[in-house]
Every structure is written in structure tokens, then in C-alpha cells.
Design a protein around this motif. Structure first.
Motif, short mmCIF file in Angstrom:
data_model
loop_
_atom_site.label_atom_id
_atom_site.label_comp_id
_atom_site.label_asym_id
_atom_site.label_seq_id
_atom_site.Cartn_x
_atom_site.Cartn_y
_atom_site.Cartn_z
N VAL A 42 0.87 -1.17 0.00
CA VAL A 42 0.00 0.00 0.00
C VAL A 42 0.91 1.22 0.00
CG1 VAL A 42 -1.80 1.25 1.23
CG2 VAL A 42 -1.78 -1.26 1.26
N ARG B 91 -8.45 7.83 0.68
CA ARG B 91 -7.79 7.28 -0.48
C ARG B 91 -7.85 8.33 -1.59
NH1 ARG B 91 -6.53 2.17 -2.43
NH2 ARG B 91 -7.08 1.17 -0.47
N GLU C 161 -9.97 13.41 -2.41
CA GLU C 161 -10.49 12.09 -2.01
C GLU C 161 -11.18 11.41 -3.19
OE1 GLU C 161 -13.47 12.53 0.97
OE2 GLU C 161 -13.50 10.40 1.48
N TYR D 228 1.63 5.37 0.24
CA TYR D 228 1.16 6.52 1.01
C TYR D 228 1.93 7.77 0.61
CZ TYR D 228 -0.60 2.89 4.14
OH TYR D 228 -1.25 1.80 4.67
N ILE E 188 -3.70 7.60 1.27
CA ILE E 188 -3.37 6.40 0.49
C ILE E 188 -3.40 6.76 -0.99
CG2 ILE E 188 -4.12 4.07 -0.15
CD1 ILE E 188 -5.41 3.80 2.57
N GLU F 75 -2.44 5.16 -5.12
CA GLU F 75 -2.08 3.98 -5.90
C GLU F 75 -0.63 4.12 -6.35
OE1 GLU F 75 -4.03 1.37 -6.50
OE2 GLU F 75 -5.69 2.29 -5.38
#
Ligand SMILES: [Zn+2]
Length: 177
Positions: free
Chosen positions: A26, A93, A114, A28, A43, A45
Motif C-alpha cells: 500500500v 484514499r 479524495e 502513502y 493512500i 495507488e
């Protein structure tokens, strides 16, 4: 109105990192102001981090091209300082991301919105803006490339990085495992 809108202007530190096993990492993005008690983390991608790093490098090059008098940047970052700082408590995210440059302040802004779910209202998406110096942006870009490339798992037999589709291991006479 966005649910929350956060302007980290300026950040004292900004970085990115990945946590987890290879293939399940994951990613960040993290920054904080001098006055923040906890880091602000979102978070993102892997591909967003890659795009961010490339975008920052392009932008930094263009800025210097247009303003040759600007001070040069140090290429080397301190890896120890670039690692993520706990607590990693992501706000959201990331969906849409954007970059901007304020020539007067000589500051780069990284905007992170977001992600909006299918039935969500885009107007309500939270927003974080990380305002950073060109030096901070340059270190973030270089380090992010390193984080993205770090992803490939290492074969326990031979110590070579493995491709996602499999690996011809010299220690196993070229058998795929
Ligand atoms: Zn191997």
C-alpha cells in the motif's frame, strides 16, 4: 463543500512510502507542518505515485528553464528521513491529483482529492494541499521513483528479483517456481 479541506502551507516535510509484502504493498503520501502533532497521510495507488514523481520532475525542469536565475537543487536525499513516520492513519484514499506552482512564493503545491465512490458527491470529496519547496518536491520525486521500483520480490533461492509472471531460477536449474 468538501467534507474537509486541509492546506499544509508550507509543509515541513513531505514524503511517500510503501508498506506491506511485495505485490500487496500500500502506497502513502505523507506530510506535515511544523505545528502538526501527527503526520497527515493519504493512500495513493502505485501508478499515482509514479505519475506524481514524473510530473514533479517535469515541472521542476520547466520552472528552471523559465527562471534560470533560480537556485539549483541538491539531488541527494537522505533515505532515512524519507521513510514514512508513524502513526500511519490515512485521511482518505486519493482520487484526482494535481500540481501547481506559485512563482511568487517559489512553492509547488500537490493537490490530492479524495476518491469519489459511484454514488458519492464529488463536491463533498475532502481535499489536502501539500505546499512544498522545489527542493522538497525534488527529493520527493527522486525518492518516490525508488519506492516504486523497490516493488519486485526477491527470490529466496537465488536472491534475484522475481517477475510477477514467474522466475527462472538459476539455483533450481532454470525451473520456474
Ligand atoms: Zn531464484
Amino acid at each position: 463543500m468538501p467534507r474537509s479541506e486541509l492546506d499544509l502551507n508550507p509543509v515541513q516535510h513531505i514524503t511517500a512510502d510503501a508498506i506491506g509484502k511485495p505485490g500487496q504493498r500500500v502506497f502513502y503520501l505523507q506530510g506535515w507542518r511544523e505545528t502538526d502533532i501527527h503526520p497527515v497521510t493519504v493512500i495513493i495507488e502505485k501508478v499515482q505515485l509514479q505519475t506524481l514523481a514524473t510530473g514533479l520532475e517535469q515541472m521542476l525542469a520547466e520552472i528552471v528553464q523559465q527562471n534560470p536565475a533560480l537556485a539549483g537543487l541538491q539531488a541527494d536525499y537522505d533515505s532515512d528521513k524519507m521513510r514514512i513516520t508513524p502513526p500511519v492513519d490515512p485521511l482518505f484514499r486519493a482520487g484526482e491529483m494535481g500540481l501547481g506552482y506559485d512563482a511568487e512564493e517559489d512553492q509547488i503545491v500537490i493537490l490530492v482529492r479524495e476518491i469519489v465512490m459511484e454514488d458519492g458527491d464529488p463536491e463533498e470529496a475532502s481535499v489536502v494541499r501539500f505546499w512544498c519547496s522545489r527542493q522538497q518536491a525534488s527529493w520527493l520525486a527522486g525518492w518516490s521513483q525508488e519506492v516504486v521500483n523497490r516493488g519486485r520480490p526477491i527470490c529466496p533461492q537465488c536472491g534475484q528479483p522475481m517477475e510477477p509472471e514467474g522466475h527462472f531460477c538459476p539455483k533450481k536449474n532454470g525451473h520456474k517456481h
